[in-house]
Write a protein that holds these residues in place. Structure first.
Motif, PDB file in Angstrom:
ATOM      1  N   LYS A  35      -3.657   4.644  -5.414  1.00 30.90           N
ATOM      2  CA  LYS A  35      -3.000   3.885  -6.462  1.00 30.90           C
ATOM      3  C   LYS A  35      -2.915   2.405  -6.102  1.00 30.90           C
ATOM      4  CE  LYS A  35      -1.772   7.226  -9.304  1.00 30.90           C
ATOM      5  NZ  LYS A  35      -2.309   7.254 -10.681  1.00 30.90           N
TER       6      LYS A  35
ATOM      7  N   ARG B  12       1.370  -0.064   5.183  1.00 27.71           N
ATOM      8  CA  ARG B  12       2.289   1.067   5.037  1.00 27.71           C
ATOM      9  C   ARG B  12       2.452   1.497   3.595  1.00 27.71           C
ATOM     10  NH1 ARG B  12       6.199  -1.304   9.327  1.00 27.71           N
ATOM     11  NH2 ARG B  12       7.639  -1.789   7.638  1.00 27.71           N
TER      12      ARG B  12
ATOM     13  N   TYR C  15      12.891   7.775   6.097  1.00 34.13           N
ATOM     14  CA  TYR C  15      11.824   6.787   6.323  1.00 34.13           C
ATOM     15  C   TYR C  15      12.292   5.690   7.267  1.00 34.13           C
ATOM     16  CZ  TYR C  15       8.210   3.341   5.261  1.00 34.13           C
ATOM     17  OH  TYR C  15       7.185   2.443   5.362  1.00 34.13           O
TER      18      TYR C  15
ATOM     19  N   GLY D 148       9.654   3.504   8.682  1.00 35.11           N
ATOM     20  CA  GLY D 148       8.560   2.541   8.788  1.00 35.11           C
ATOM     21  C   GLY D 148       7.572   2.840   9.908  1.00 35.11           C
TER      22      GLY D 148
ATOM     23  N   THR E 215       5.319   6.746   7.722  1.00 28.67           N
ATOM     24  CA  THR E 215       4.452   6.208   6.676  1.00 28.67           C
ATOM     25  C   THR E 215       3.564   7.310   6.120  1.00 28.67           C
ATOM     26  OG1 THR E 215       4.463   4.042   7.716  1.00 28.67           O
ATOM     27  CG2 THR E 215       2.671   4.492   6.185  1.00 28.67           C
ATOM     28  N   ARG E 216       3.041   8.144   7.029  1.00 30.84           N
ATOM     29  CA  ARG E 216       2.223   9.257   6.549  1.00 30.84           C
ATOM     30  C   ARG E 216       3.081  10.233   5.737  1.00 30.84           C
ATOM     31  NH1 ARG E 216      -0.107   9.524  12.019  1.00 30.84           N
ATOM     32  NH2 ARG E 216      -1.943   8.183  12.034  1.00 30.84           N
TER      33      ARG E 216
ATOM     34  N   LEU F 103       5.604   9.414   3.978  1.00 34.82           N
ATOM     35  CA  LEU F 103       5.789   8.732   2.688  1.00 34.82           C
ATOM     36  C   LEU F 103       4.617   9.031   1.760  1.00 34.82           C
ATOM     37  CD1 LEU F 103       6.899   6.458   0.752  1.00 34.82           C
ATOM     38  CD2 LEU F 103       5.731   4.803   2.229  1.00 34.82           C
ATOM     39  N   HIS F 104       3.408   8.905   2.296  1.00 34.17           N
ATOM     40  CA  HIS F 104       2.212   9.111   1.464  1.00 34.17           C
ATOM     41  C   HIS F 104       2.116  10.566   0.992  1.00 34.17           C
ATOM     42  CE1 HIS F 104       0.173   5.316   3.402  1.00 34.17           C
ATOM     43  NE2 HIS F 104       1.353   5.082   2.905  1.00 34.17           N
TER      44      HIS F 104
ATOM     45  N   LYS G 237      17.766  -4.486   7.263  1.00 35.08           N
ATOM     46  CA  LYS G 237      16.536  -3.796   7.635  1.00 35.08           C
ATOM     47  C   LYS G 237      16.438  -2.462   6.914  1.00 35.08           C
ATOM     48  CE  LYS G 237      12.848  -3.112  10.184  1.00 35.08           C
ATOM     49  NZ  LYS G 237      11.616  -3.794   9.772  1.00 35.08           N
TER      50      LYS G 237
ATOM     51  N   LEU H 176      13.417  -1.518   4.341  1.00 34.14           N
ATOM     52  CA  LEU H 176      12.562  -0.349   4.557  1.00 34.14           C
ATOM     53  C   LEU H 176      12.620   0.603   3.352  1.00 34.14           C
ATOM     54  CD1 LEU H 176      13.238   0.482   8.323  1.00 34.14           C
ATOM     55  CD2 LEU H 176      11.025  -0.131   7.323  1.00 34.14           C
TER      56      LEU H 176
ATOM     57  N   GLU I 189      10.640  -0.802   0.490  1.00 28.74           N
ATOM     58  CA  GLU I 189       9.179  -0.706   0.592  1.00 28.74           C
ATOM     59  C   GLU I 189       8.715   0.714   0.273  1.00 28.74           C
ATOM     60  OE1 GLU I 189       8.176  -2.054   4.617  1.00 28.74           O
ATOM     61  OE2 GLU I 189       7.557  -0.034   5.185  1.00 28.74           O
ATOM     62  N   ALA I 190       9.472   1.700   0.729  1.00 29.20           N
ATOM     63  CA  ALA I 190       9.108   3.084   0.404  1.00 29.20           C
ATOM     64  C   ALA I 190       9.225   3.325  -1.104  1.00 29.20           C
ATOM     65  CB  ALA I 190       9.992   4.067   1.174  1.00 29.20           C
TER      66      ALA I 190
ATOM     67  N   SER J 286       8.847   1.180  -3.407  1.00 26.47           N
ATOM     68  CA  SER J 286       7.748   0.504  -4.112  1.00 26.47           C
ATOM     69  C   SER J 286       6.482   1.358  -4.059  1.00 26.47           C
ATOM     70  CB  SER J 286       7.501  -0.895  -3.531  1.00 26.47           C
ATOM     71  OG  SER J 286       6.675  -0.819  -2.381  1.00 26.47           O
ATOM     72  N   TYR J 287       6.285   2.050  -2.943  1.00 27.49           N
ATOM     73  CA  TYR J 287       5.119   2.943  -2.850  1.00 27.49           C
ATOM     74  C   TYR J 287       5.238   4.081  -3.870  1.00 27.49           C
ATOM     75  CZ  TYR J 287       1.506   5.999  -0.989  1.00 27.49           C
ATOM     76  OH  TYR J 287       0.387   6.787  -0.870  1.00 27.49           O
TER      77      TYR J 287
ATOM     78  N   ASP K 103       4.409   2.794  -7.304  1.00 25.49           N
ATOM     79  CA  ASP K 103       2.958   2.709  -7.530  1.00 25.49           C
ATOM     80  C   ASP K 103       2.378   4.065  -7.900  1.00 25.49           C
ATOM     81  OD1 ASP K 103       2.475   0.015  -7.109  1.00 25.49           O
ATOM     82  OD2 ASP K 103       2.231   0.234  -4.955  1.00 25.49           O
ATOM     83  N   HIS K 104       3.012   5.136  -7.429  1.00 25.77           N
ATOM     84  CA  HIS K 104       2.517   6.479  -7.716  1.00 25.77           C
ATOM     85  C   HIS K 104       3.247   7.116  -8.892  1.00 25.77           C
ATOM     86  CE1 HIS K 104       0.617   5.656  -3.936  1.00 25.77           C
ATOM     87  NE2 HIS K 104      -0.185   6.662  -4.146  1.00 25.77           N
TER      88      HIS K 104
END
Lengths: 274, 274
Positions: A3, A110, B163, B165, B170-171, B173-174, B198, B202, B205-206, B208-209, B212-213
């Motif tokens: 994505k 990441r 999570y 980071g 990260t894996r 997360l994916h 922090k 973190l 950012e997760a 946001s991933y 995107d999905h």
């Protein structure tokens, strides 16, 4: 699912091929293309780090000047990529960061599904066959699969997976099935093992995974030096996929030698998975 | 994409919960469910390995008997799982192998997208809160994400990602984005860091991933001991996802302590990614 694709570019020659490849990947997978330019903090900090001897540029002036130059360059490179890529219908996001390039790239990696880089950046000079230090470090530390573009831009027409059953090769297998499916590429599984039966059975297990994912994989087996056989098998039309580390070796801090040897001499793009 | 789920079962109590969970996962993702029973070669080889002293069972007779027992048990367990799972509309493949269980499971794991196990097998006895040695070893060496079922079977209703980071996180997360999407689960990202800023960044950012999905993630942050905070956050309805190793620690041969501590006491299923 793919994505978000991260393209790291500094506008250098090898990066241009990466830009084309990343644009194509994002287009085919309908992913967002995140284009990252890293202002290299080592350049900005140079006056503090170096003994300048007789040359006396005042540090604040140097900082200001180099920052200006790097910012202008970042903007020029990113806007050019945006122009060229958006016209192809890809959604683009531009990001400028300051830091040590490989560290910034790995941090950005990441939250993306794929990282695309050129073989070397502008700091590497003109060794056309070399592999830049940033690329090497990204490959060693990225949590996300990395594609290193070939020098010559070309649309991949086939996915060639080098598979040895190791952990990273298994991860490369899993990523390959997803990519080949999304990109509509035919698949070839290549296993290199001096034991022909072992080579066959490894290739067959990888092919069965592809089949589960709705893909037919052709099988090639060979004996001998893995790097030589892989390089012989890859054509410029092949996206070569492989694990970053070889089987059975503890090389957590070093790139596996097969992957490294292949990357230096590959004629097409290489997908490396840790 | 989740196209093949591997369920390793020996028919023991904790494995029953894994069977239910794996069936549900395969059903929701429309994956093939591969059900594996490993005839433990250590049982078959026991006479050669042990000093039996005064007891005099002839070795060939013992071999024949134990193999018969294990085969009968394998068939009974697998046929039961087939019956229970196929009636729910899942495509099932049964596999019997002989070997050291964790080795066989990890080898089979290469060609699947997800491994599902109970917390312990029959060899572990009755420590309800423990984690079997096979499970521990599979988590340490599987190239594919592993879900350890809770003792009580229950359909997950939420995906809770811990999570930090790190690479494995990260894996995780994916994999979480893919799973939550395929399973239709709402997502919560949990970050534990004594530095509140922090932790926030973190978690963001997760999130946001996930965005995107195509997934919205709720954010929770906390300070303190990661394992304690994670255990407090997980309800029995949560599929907890986490990296196998903690951040910044070299523990390639040991399970990261946070994951291990959490696994031993988790009230719901745990997805562990190396």
């Amino acid at each position: 699912m793919i994505k978000r694709v991260l393209l790291a570019t500094d506008g250098s020659g090898p990066a241009l091929a990466a830009e084309k490849l990343a644009g194509w990947l994002a287009y085919k997978t309908e992913a967002v293309l995140e284009v990252l330019y890293v202002r290299d903090i080592r350049l900005i900090r140079m006056p503090e780090l170096m003994d300048w001897g007789a040359i006396s540029i005042p540090v604040p002036v140097y900082h200001e000047e180099i920052e200006k130059v790097l910012s202008a360059r970042a903007e020029a490179v990113l806007e050019r990529v945006r122009r060229e890529t958006e016209s192809g219908g890809v959604r683009v996001e531009l990001v400028v960061e300051t830091g040590v390039p490989y560290q910034v790239i790995v941090e950005e990696a990441r939250t993306v599904d794929l990282v695309v880089l050129g073989r070397a950046g502008e700091a590497s000079g003109h060794e056309a066959t070399g592999l830049g230090s940033t690329v090497e470090r990204v490959i060693r530390t990225s949590p996300t699969p990395v594609i290193v573009a070939a020098l010559e831009p070309r649309e991949p027409r086939r996915l060639l997976l080098a598979y040895d059953g190791s952990d990273p090769a298994t991860r490369a297998l899993h990523v390959s099935a997803e990519l080949a499916g999304a990109l509509g590429l035919p698949v070839v599984v290549l296993t290199i093992n001096d034991d022909a039966l072992k080579a066959e059975s490894l290739a067959a297990e990888a092919a069965s995974y592809f089949e589960d994912h709705g893909l037919h994989a052709e099988i090639q087996t060979a004996a001998g030096e893995p790097d030589e056989r892989i390089l012989e098998a890859q054509t410029p039309d092949d996206l070569l996929a492989m694990g970053a580390f070889g089987k059975g070796l503890i090389r957590n801090l070093l790139l596996g030698s097969t992957a490294e040897l292949v990357l230096r001499r590959a004629v097409g793009p290489v997908l490396v998975v840790r």
